[in-house]
Design an enzyme around this catalytic site. Structure first.
Site, PDB file in Angstrom:
ATOM      1  N   GLU A  11       0.869  -1.174   0.000  1.00 15.63           N
ATOM      2  CA  GLU A  11       0.000   0.000   0.000  1.00 15.63           C
ATOM      3  C   GLU A  11       0.905   1.222   0.000  1.00 15.63           C
ATOM      4  O   GLU A  11       1.350   1.679   1.050  1.00 15.63           O
ATOM      5  CB  GLU A  11      -0.929  -0.014   1.228  1.00 15.63           C
ATOM      6  CG  GLU A  11      -1.854  -1.213   1.304  1.00 15.63           C
ATOM      7  CD  GLU A  11      -2.923  -1.221   0.249  1.00 15.63           C
ATOM      8  OE1 GLU A  11      -3.035  -0.236  -0.519  1.00 15.63           O
ATOM      9  OE2 GLU A  11      -3.658  -2.221   0.157  1.00 15.63           O
ATOM     10  N   CYS A  18      -2.762   8.629   2.458  1.00 17.94           N
ATOM     11  CA  CYS A  18      -2.401   8.092   1.144  1.00 17.94           C
ATOM     12  C   CYS A  18      -3.504   8.383   0.136  1.00 17.94           C
ATOM     13  O   CYS A  18      -3.254   8.416  -1.078  1.00 17.94           O
ATOM     14  CB  CYS A  18      -2.112   6.601   1.224  1.00 17.94           C
ATOM     15  SG  CYS A  18      -3.378   5.643   2.067  1.00 17.94           S
TER      16      CYS A  18
END
Length: 510
Positions: free
Chosen positions: A262, A296
């Site tokens: 990720e 993110c």
């Protein structure tokens, strides 16, 4: 602070735990933890040594050998109890998340709620670890696939979500029959220690083995590298920058381990002339400045149709002018600090670079000092008119900078701009035109792992699989069928007849 005492955070803490026991090593370096909210020292942590690491992983593997034999619904019961304990400590842990990381108190509490939600989700998964039955081409044969526990699952988490991302991995891995090893960011180790203390109560109550939930806090160059190279850990989930993920994936792949990545995001929202700006503007602002731009899934690019560009720009200038910047512990504030002064430097450097490339800063960009901003980590979120091809726009700057990009054609042009970066995490379009929305979601549309219509890029629910494409890494965590990554898949064929026919009609008579 009272919440530190309730969570068992001491002035000096140890950095390795098997769930019940803490190491006593003091010669691997000490980590001083400061709050970006006020610049004050919170506590210190004695870092995990390489010897501590080996002992922790040994216990984790031993715990797995037992845990894989426990029925999955019984494993789910343990996760249910963990969820209930987190409910009891939600307020205290939420305060610590906010104080140690710097995100708003509402977001800190929301992050703990996300942990609780993933516990509830995982309890349900514990009764749905399904395989499939296939028809065999051979008579009196049955074929099916099934999933078995994988082993010790490692989680390397980032500072921006100091506890939630760990829970995505750990709670699902636990119901899948795995044991867990957690290496948190050295910028936010205290929240991890607090969680380990909360877990200890459940471990003791149920007489669970040491090593089911383990923690190591230490240097990436020592224990971090040992973790990446350790064949006893078949799967490691890495959240972090693209550079960190690329290195980790290469090391893990060399030993034929598995990784969930990720990594970076360069997320965009498209606003067409058919958008409802009453919902679009708040979504853009929250997406761009929430967690001070350190998600993110933060909105970093805003792709606006030229016919409404000035209207959207004016609305954003007005909205940004109302933002309250200050301590995250005050729920009235919208924007807290960046994690540290290094991040502040990245923020100011990015703004300098975009101006050099021809960009125009139309709001913000200042570093705040003085009363209330003593940590030196507070900045004014910035709006910048830019072009997608600028080098700095192509990069992910982990700070509250929103690039405004104009397009003049149809939605396909906007989609091309959205896709015109190396990252592929989250994306959104605001439009009331069905054709535009469906094209955005089609195979010719957004190339991101997450594509939304009339909601922002951040704030994903735990029920959906989370992750992205391209240099975001391709991993998936949390909801949907992401649980399969934490298990090993096995295909089984059973012959219940008295003959041995071969597949593909092959004859082999003896």
């Amino acid at each position: 602070m009272e919440f530190l005492k309730k969570l068992g955070i001491k002035e000096t803490n140890f950095g390795a735990s098997t769930g019940l026991e803490w190491n006593s090593t003091t010669d691997a370096g000490i980590l001083d933890v400061y709050s970006p909210a006020d610049g004050k020292k919170i506590a210190s942590v004695y870092q995990c040594s390489e010897k501590d690491y080996d002992e922790v992983v040994k216990k984790a593997h031993e715990a797995f050998l037992y845990w894989r034999t426990v029925p999955a619904p019984a494993r789910g019961e343990i996760v249910r109890q963990i969820g209930n304990r987190l409910r009891e400590f939600k307020d205290d842990l939420g305060h610590l998340v906010s104080y140690e990381m710097g995100k708003s108190l509402q977001e800190g509490l929301g992050e703990v709620q996300e942990m609780i939600d993933i516990c509830d989700f995982s309890v349900g998964i514990s009764r749905q670890l399904y395989g499939f039955t296939m028809h065999s081409e051979r008579p009196k044969h049955r074929m099916y696939d099934q999933y078995h526990p994988l082993g010790v699952v490692g989680t390397i988490s980032a500072f921006n979500f100091p506890v939630a991302v760990w829970s995505w991995n750990a709670m699902i891995a636990t119901v899948c029959g795995d044991s867990n090893l957690w290496k948190p960011s050295s910028k936010v180790p205290l929240t991890a220690i607090a969680v380990q203390n909360i877990l200890a109560d459940v471990i003791k109550k149920n007489n669970l083995p040491e090593g089911l939930f383990s923690l190591i806090i230490g240097k990436g160059s020592t224990v971090g590298e040992k973790m990446l190279n350790d064949k006893r850990i078949p799967l490691i989930s890495i959240t972090g920058s693209t550079g960190v993920g690329r290195h980790g994936a290469e090391v893990i792949a060399k030993r034929f381990g598995k990784s969930i990545l990720e990594l970076g995001g360069n997320n965009a929202i498209i606003i067409t002339e058919n958008a409802d700006l009453k919902i679009a503007i708040p979504a853009v602002v929250f997406g761009a400045v929430g967690t001070a731009g350190q998600r993110c899934t933060t909105t970093r690019r805003l792709i606006i149709q030229d016919t409404i560009y000035d209207k959207v720009k004016d609305a954003l200038l007005k909205a940004y002018g109302t933002l309250k910047i200050g301590t995250p512990m005050d729920s009235a504030n919208h924007v807290g600090p960046l994690i540290d002064k290094a991040s502040v430097s990245e923020f100011t450097t990015a703004l300098k670079k975009v101006v050099e490339e021809g960009g125009n800063i139309i709001y913000g960009g200042q570093v705040l000092n003085g009363a209330g901003y003593e940590s030196g980590c507070y900045v004014v979120p910035s709006l910048v008119e830019a072009k997608n091809e600028y080098h700095i726009v192509q990069e992910e700057t982990f700070a509250p900078i929103l690039y405004l990009i104009k397009y003049s054609g149809d939605v396909s042009e906007a989609i091309a701009i959205n896709n015109g970066v190396v990252q592929g995490l989250s994306s959104s379009i605001f439009t009331d035109n069905m054709r535009e929305a469906e094209e955005f979601l089609s195979a010719a549309g957004s190339d991101c792992g997450i594509a939304n219509v009339n909601i922002g890029t951040s704030g994903a629910e735990i029920g959906g699989a989370f992750g992205g494409e391209k240099e975001t890494g391709g991993g998936r965590e949390s909801g949907s069928d992401a649980w399969k990554a934490y298990m090993r898949r096995q295909t089984n064929t059973i012959n219940y007849g008295t003959k041995l026919p071969l597949a593909q009609g092959i004859k082999f008579d003896i």
